[in-house]
Design an enzyme around this catalytic site. Structure first.
Site, PDB file in Angstrom:
ATOM      1  N   LYS A 191      26.984 -28.773 -20.253  1.00  0.00           N
ATOM      2  CA  LYS A 191      28.026 -28.911 -19.232  1.00  0.00           C
ATOM      3  C   LYS A 191      28.942 -30.067 -19.596  1.00  0.00           C
ATOM      4  CE  LYS A 191      28.493 -31.126 -15.413  1.00  0.00           C
ATOM      5  NZ  LYS A 191      29.946 -31.438 -15.448  1.00  0.00           N
ATOM      6  N   GLU A 265      21.429 -41.681 -21.967  1.00  0.00           N
ATOM      7  CA  GLU A 265      22.299 -42.676 -22.597  1.00  0.00           C
ATOM      8  C   GLU A 265      23.284 -43.098 -21.523  1.00  0.00           C
ATOM      9  OE1 GLU A 265      25.088 -44.459 -23.769  1.00  0.00           O
ATOM     10  OE2 GLU A 265      25.785 -42.857 -25.094  1.00  0.00           O
ATOM     11  N   CYS A 299      30.864 -46.679 -23.324  1.00  0.00           N
ATOM     12  CA  CYS A 299      29.595 -47.180 -22.777  1.00  0.00           C
ATOM     13  C   CYS A 299      29.159 -48.463 -23.465  1.00  0.00           C
ATOM     14  CB  CYS A 299      28.510 -46.114 -22.882  1.00  0.00           C
ATOM     15  SG  CYS A 299      28.404 -45.400 -24.525  1.00  0.00           S
ATOM     16  N   GLU A 396      29.543 -52.632 -14.711  1.00  0.00           N
ATOM     17  CA  GLU A 396      30.261 -51.929 -15.767  1.00  0.00           C
ATOM     18  C   GLU A 396      31.621 -51.517 -15.199  1.00  0.00           C
ATOM     19  OE1 GLU A 396      28.909 -47.915 -16.947  1.00  0.00           O
ATOM     20  OE2 GLU A 396      29.291 -48.513 -19.010  1.00  0.00           O
TER      21      GLU A 396
HETATM   22  P1  NAI Z   1      29.034 -39.463 -14.039  1.00  0.00           P
HETATM   23  O1  NAI Z   1      27.800 -40.090 -14.533  1.00  0.00           O
HETATM   24  O2  NAI Z   1      29.072 -38.964 -12.647  1.00  0.00           O
HETATM   25  O3  NAI Z   1      29.426 -38.224 -14.972  1.00  0.00           O
HETATM   26  C1  NAI Z   1      28.807 -37.882 -16.188  1.00  0.00           C
HETATM   27  C2  NAI Z   1      28.436 -36.402 -16.182  1.00  0.00           C
HETATM   28  O4  NAI Z   1      27.396 -36.169 -15.242  1.00  0.00           O
HETATM   29  C3  NAI Z   1      29.550 -35.452 -15.784  1.00  0.00           C
HETATM   30  O5  NAI Z   1      29.463 -34.308 -16.586  1.00  0.00           O
HETATM   31  C4  NAI Z   1      29.224 -35.117 -14.352  1.00  0.00           C
HETATM   32  O6  NAI Z   1      29.729 -33.888 -13.930  1.00  0.00           O
HETATM   33  C5  NAI Z   1      27.718 -35.088 -14.378  1.00  0.00           C
HETATM   34  N1  NAI Z   1      27.047 -35.301 -13.100  1.00  0.00           N
HETATM   35  C6  NAI Z   1      27.477 -35.983 -12.007  1.00  0.00           C
HETATM   36  N2  NAI Z   1      26.551 -35.976 -11.045  1.00  0.00           N
HETATM   37  C7  NAI Z   1      25.490 -35.285 -11.523  1.00  0.00           C
HETATM   38  C8  NAI Z   1      24.205 -34.951 -10.998  1.00  0.00           C
HETATM   39  N3  NAI Z   1      23.816 -35.340  -9.806  1.00  0.00           N
HETATM   40  N4  NAI Z   1      23.361 -34.249 -11.787  1.00  0.00           N
HETATM   41  C9  NAI Z   1      23.729 -33.872 -13.010  1.00  0.00           C
HETATM   42  N5  NAI Z   1      24.922 -34.158 -13.555  1.00  0.00           N
HETATM   43  C10 NAI Z   1      25.800 -34.857 -12.826  1.00  0.00           C
HETATM   44  O7  NAI Z   1      30.222 -40.453 -14.277  1.00  0.00           O
HETATM   45  P2  NAI Z   1      31.641 -40.471 -13.503  1.00  0.00           P
HETATM   46  O8  NAI Z   1      31.457 -40.302 -12.055  1.00  0.00           O
HETATM   47  O9  NAI Z   1      32.545 -39.538 -14.204  1.00  0.00           O
HETATM   48  O10 NAI Z   1      32.109 -41.961 -13.779  1.00  0.00           O
HETATM   49  C11 NAI Z   1      31.730 -43.012 -12.904  1.00  0.00           C
HETATM   50  C12 NAI Z   1      31.398 -44.254 -13.681  1.00  0.00           C
HETATM   51  O11 NAI Z   1      30.256 -44.012 -14.490  1.00  0.00           O
HETATM   52  C13 NAI Z   1      32.428 -44.712 -14.681  1.00  0.00           C
HETATM   53  O12 NAI Z   1      33.430 -45.468 -14.108  1.00  0.00           O
HETATM   54  C14 NAI Z   1      31.587 -45.512 -15.609  1.00  0.00           C
HETATM   55  O13 NAI Z   1      31.377 -46.792 -15.076  1.00  0.00           O
HETATM   56  C15 NAI Z   1      30.313 -44.762 -15.654  1.00  0.00           C
HETATM   57  N6  NAI Z   1      30.238 -43.867 -16.810  1.00  0.00           N
HETATM   58  C16 NAI Z   1      29.581 -44.299 -17.892  1.00  0.00           C
HETATM   59  C17 NAI Z   1      29.518 -43.521 -19.009  1.00  0.00           C
HETATM   60  C18 NAI Z   1      28.803 -43.998 -20.196  1.00  0.00           C
HETATM   61  O14 NAI Z   1      28.840 -43.334 -21.230  1.00  0.00           O
HETATM   62  N7  NAI Z   1      28.138 -45.111 -20.131  1.00  0.00           N
HETATM   63  C19 NAI Z   1      30.189 -42.233 -19.093  1.00  0.00           C
HETATM   64  C20 NAI Z   1      30.817 -41.828 -17.869  1.00  0.00           C
HETATM   65  C21 NAI Z   1      30.845 -42.653 -16.790  1.00  0.00           C
END
Ligand code: NAI
Ligand code: MG
Length: 789
Positions: A191, A265, A299, A396
């Site tokens: 996804k 990760e 990240c 972060e």
């Molecule tokens: P997120 O962690 O919600 O999104 C990452 C992925 O997880 C997306 O594909 C999303 O659709 C999916 N997802 C969301 N809720 C889920 C659930 N309950 N079960 C399974 N999959 C789920 O990140 P988001 O909301 O886009 O960004 C918010 C903050 O997260 C950012 O501002 C940043 O601080 C952090 N972030 C960190 C990342 C990293 O690589 N360290 C990458 C993305 C976001």
């Protein structure tokens, strides 16, 4: 004056736009509306949301929001494709991966432009970093597929992998997930993130064109709910997630007790340390890369600048001068440094965090100059005047915001660097090789860059310590995360142990006739239980054979504290740890008859063989202590990456009831050999053999605090250990319910767990004498060091 003369005069950049035509043509050819890719076919679009260009706000395409039924169809397709795909010869899978890599290279410009339009990142980055690294990942893993049988003998793929990726490196994260999974013989349902699905959908066409068998790769687009449906699907064997720590924790909870493999990760707040003897101009260039690459949406972004006080002023002045030259603007412009953030919600989120930080005293510097009036743009920002408690230091931010602090001594630099719940990456700059190589091992992070930053390669594992998650992507460790030993997949439920009925209902006063009340063993001393109570231990005939202390939370907390203060065991020379373990085995050997008798009294079984096996096992891990080495990788740039094997830290071990001495000897010796400290809960039914170990430990030069033993109710002690933030890893041997509880309780600091889930682990097997355990007791840190001409 004509235009050229003007440019000569001002030396400004002219516009250098990359044409979007081809990407638009591709979107048009798809009718700008997408379904999912399931079982080799595109589904009809369902309920859709819009994929937008964050630099312009222009809608690019309609993307289907996947339902639970869509996810189910994709998992079924992946399941159906699994036998044939995993049954191919390794090199045959490798051929597909090579073909994919070549196709990504061939269409790299189209991928780069589409990525930039969908995500907002500068074309310079998508063209020079994201896409080439994605291709490299497929090439590298084509090789792993080919060599799988020799390099991972007797291993099998998990089966169906559910993979959920974020929006910051859309195609690259897809490659990090899909390449190793396919190389290992898994099939996948992936996804993409809702903000950035387009390159994953273009990737589908590559899969079609190389003739990848249907169902091997399935792409289901959608939002968080779609991801959750994938996580919760009962026929998924492993979940691999990259994203926020918050969602990572939700997934840890959701998968608890399911037996699904899990790698996470997650976020970071990585330190960027500049020592006074650093090459400051290079360190400034590195810093630009560390925090302003991809608008800081990385990240492992070096988002916390730690600069030595003696050069602070000079260095900050250089940083500000450099910031003034950063060009923020149209991401498709080839000479733009900072593009658009991924979406307006992210811009708002960053602004909110900044407001909080400023309210807490932070001072924000932003260079002069314009940024586009529309679209998701932010200026680069430098934050000073912050204490470690400031929101901007601890959270972060995931945006173009650098937080600066200073330090006086190297010790203080290490202390500040590690003062975070995260542990993904760290950078340090110094011209003094002794200083650099002294500091690198002290940084609690999965990746350390010396005199460089943000270096990545498919051959070099990437992943976090602490709340940055667990598991690695890339390299041998990354491959291992998509494979299981065959025997592990074949484990059966453990037969129930005979239930012992006490001969008479135990009167607490009765036992006082015995002089056999074993205490706890905490911080190298025998300690009375905090509860003030003991618990009886019965033989198989129901007769009282002894007593042990009734341990409680307080005993566990004391033990964890002692274990943490003994962590220098992990940096003791492996040779010395080996010696201590040999000594331990030898001292157990002297007393083998006594231990055998004790085992017999508790279990009714002849204990001699178990004692013999225990001695042999401790010898085995003594032998391993100085042999389970890391590796030196040669990535295709001027650097080596030293993959260092490091202990987890403090491991909580809840020992099995069957083979109570062999289980403990095996688990304890492997953890100690790799430099961990341990809080051990012995078998509840046969704890006396372990409490007898106190004297053996004392006479074997095991330093105080390295081993702590708390007897009592296994489940409640396990819960306290699993919840404790001072525990880094948790090994639990017991029921399926207990295992679920431990995995759930581990979520607060995302400690690594290994649970037996009520399955029968045969500790007499040679599987438990080697690297299976050693890998569980360790994590790999990759230290990148510039090298060569
Ligand atoms: P997120 O962690 O919600 O999104 C990452 C992925 O997880 C997306 O594909 C999303 O659709 C999916 N997802 C969301 N809720 C889920 C659930 N309950 N079960 C399974 N999959 C789920 O990140 P988001 O909301 O886009 O960004 C918010 C903050 O997260 C950012 O501002 C940043 O601080 C952090 N972030 C960190 C990342 C990293 O690589 N360290 C990458 C993305 C976001
Ligand atoms: Mg987008």
């Amino acid at each position: 004056m004509n235009k050229i003369m003007q440019i000569f005069d001002s030396l400004d950049y002219g516009p250098a736009p990359e044409a979007p035509d081809q990407a638009i043509a591709w979107l048009d050819s798809k009718g700008r509306k997408f379904g999912h890719f399931i079982n080799g076919l595109w589904t009809e679009p369902g309920q859709t949301f819009s994929a937008d260009n964050p630099a312009t706000g222009a809608p690019l395409a309609d993307i289907t929001n996947g339902t639970a039924a869509d996810v189910d169809a994709a998992v079924k397709a992946a399941r159906a494709a699994f036998p044939a795909w995993s049954g191919l010869k390794g090199y045959q899978r490798g051929k597909y991966l090579y073909a994919i890599a070549r196709m990504i290279q061939k269409h790299s410009r189209l991928f780069a432009v589409l990525e930039t339009m969908d995500n907002g990142k500068p074309i310079r980055e998508s063209r020079d970093a994201d896409i080439p690294l994605a291709a490299r990942h497929f090439y590298h893993h084509a090789g792993w597929a080919t060599h799988l049988e020799r390099e991972f003998p007797d291993h099998v793929p998990y089966g169906v992998c559910g993979q959920i990726i974020p929006w910051n490196f859309p195609l690259l994260m897809l490659a990090w997930k899909i390449a190793p999974a396919l190389a290992a013989g898994n099939t996948v349902v992936l996804k993409p993130a809702e903000f950035t699905s387009l390159t994953a959908l273009l990737f589908v066409e590559i899969c079609e064109r190389v003739g990848l068998p249907k169902g091997v790769v399935n792409i289901v687009t959608g939002e968080g709910d779609t991801g959750a449906a994938l996580v919760n699907h009962s026929d998924v064997d492993k979940i691999a997630f990259t994203g926020s720590t918050e969602v990572g924790k939700i997934i840890r909870q959701a998968t608890a007790g399911t037996g699904k493999g899990l790698s996470l990760e997650l976020g970071g707040k990585s330190p960027y340390i500049v020592f006074e003897d650093a090459d400051l101009d290079s360190a400034v260039e590195g810093l630009v890369e560390a925090i302003w690459f991809n608008q800081g949406q990385v990240c492992c972004a070096g988002s916390r600048l730690l600069v030595q006080e003696s050069i602070e002023e000079r260095f900050i002045a250089k940083v500000k001068a450099r910031m003034a030259k950063l060009r923020v603007g149209d991401p498709l412009d080839k000479s733009v440094d900072i593009g658009a953030l991924v979406a307006q919600v992210q811009v708002e989120r960053i602004r909110d965090l900044m407001k909080r930080g400023v309210a807490e005293g932070a001072v924000v510097y932003e260079p002069d100059g314009d940024i586009p009036g529309e679209g998701c743009f932010l200026k680069p920002a430098l934050v000073t005047n912050v204490s470690p408690a400031n929101t901007l230091v601890s959270e972060e931010i995931f945006g173009p915001v650098l937080v600066a602090m200073s330090f006086r001594t190297p010790e203080e630099a290490v202390q500040l660097a590690n003062n975070t719940k995260y542990g993904l990456a760290a950078t340090l700059w110094s011209e003094n090789i002794n200083l650099a190589l002294d500091i690198a091992p002290k940084l609690k992070a999965g990746v350390v860059w010396i005199n460089g930053t943000n270096q990545f390669d498919a051959a070099v594992g990437f992943g976090g310590y602490k709340e940055s998650g667990f598991g690695r992507e890339g390299g041998r460790e990354g491959m291992a995360n998509y494979l299981k030993p065959k025997w592990e997949k074949a484990l059966k439920p453990a037969p129930a142990l005979p239930v012992v009925t006490p001969a008479a209902s135990p009167n607490p006063l009765d036992s006082h006739g015995l002089d056999q009340t074993a205490k706890m063993y905490i911080g190298g001393k025998q300690a009375r239980p905090d509860s003030g109570y003991n618990r009886p231990v019965f033989g198989p005939d129901g007769k009282l054979v002894g007593e042990v202390g009734e341990g409680n939370r307080k005993d566990i907390r004391n033990s964890v504290e002692k274990a943490r203060s003994a962590l220098s065991w992990g940096t003791t020379a492996a040779h010395s740890r080996a010696q201590v373990l040999y000594f331990l085995a030898e001292n157990l050997d002297y007393r083998r008859d006594e231990f055998a008798a004790r085992l017999k009294a508790q279990t009714g079984l002849d204990g001699a063989e178990e004692v013999e096996q225990s001695i042999e096992r401790i010898f085995a891990f003594a032998g391993w202590a100085d042999k389970y080495d890391g590796a030196v990788h040669n990535p295709p740039m001027r650097a080596i990456a030293a993959a260092m094997v490091e202990p987890l830290g403090v491991i909580g071990i809840v020992a099995p009831d069957s083979k109570p001495l062999l289980g403990v000897s095996t688990l304890l010796a492997s953890a100690l050999a790799m430099g961990n400290c341990v809080v051990l809960v012995p078998s509840q039914t046969a704890p006396l053999s372990v409490t007898d170990l106190y004297q053996v430990l004392e006479t074997s030069d095991v330093p105080a605090g390295v081993v702590n033993i708390v007897t009592g109710d296994s489940l409640s002690l396990a819960k306290t250990l699993a919840e404790h933030d001072g525990v880094d890893g948790m090994w639990f041997f017991g029921s399926a319910e207990g295992s679920t509880m431990v995995e759930r309780a581990s979520v607060s600091n995302l400690k690594q767990t290994w649970t037996s889930r009520g399955l029968e682990y045969d500790f007499t097997s040679s599987h438990f004498a080697g690297d299976y355990l050693l890998s569980k007791a360790t994590q790999v840190k990759n230290v990148w060091i510039p090298y060569g001409a």
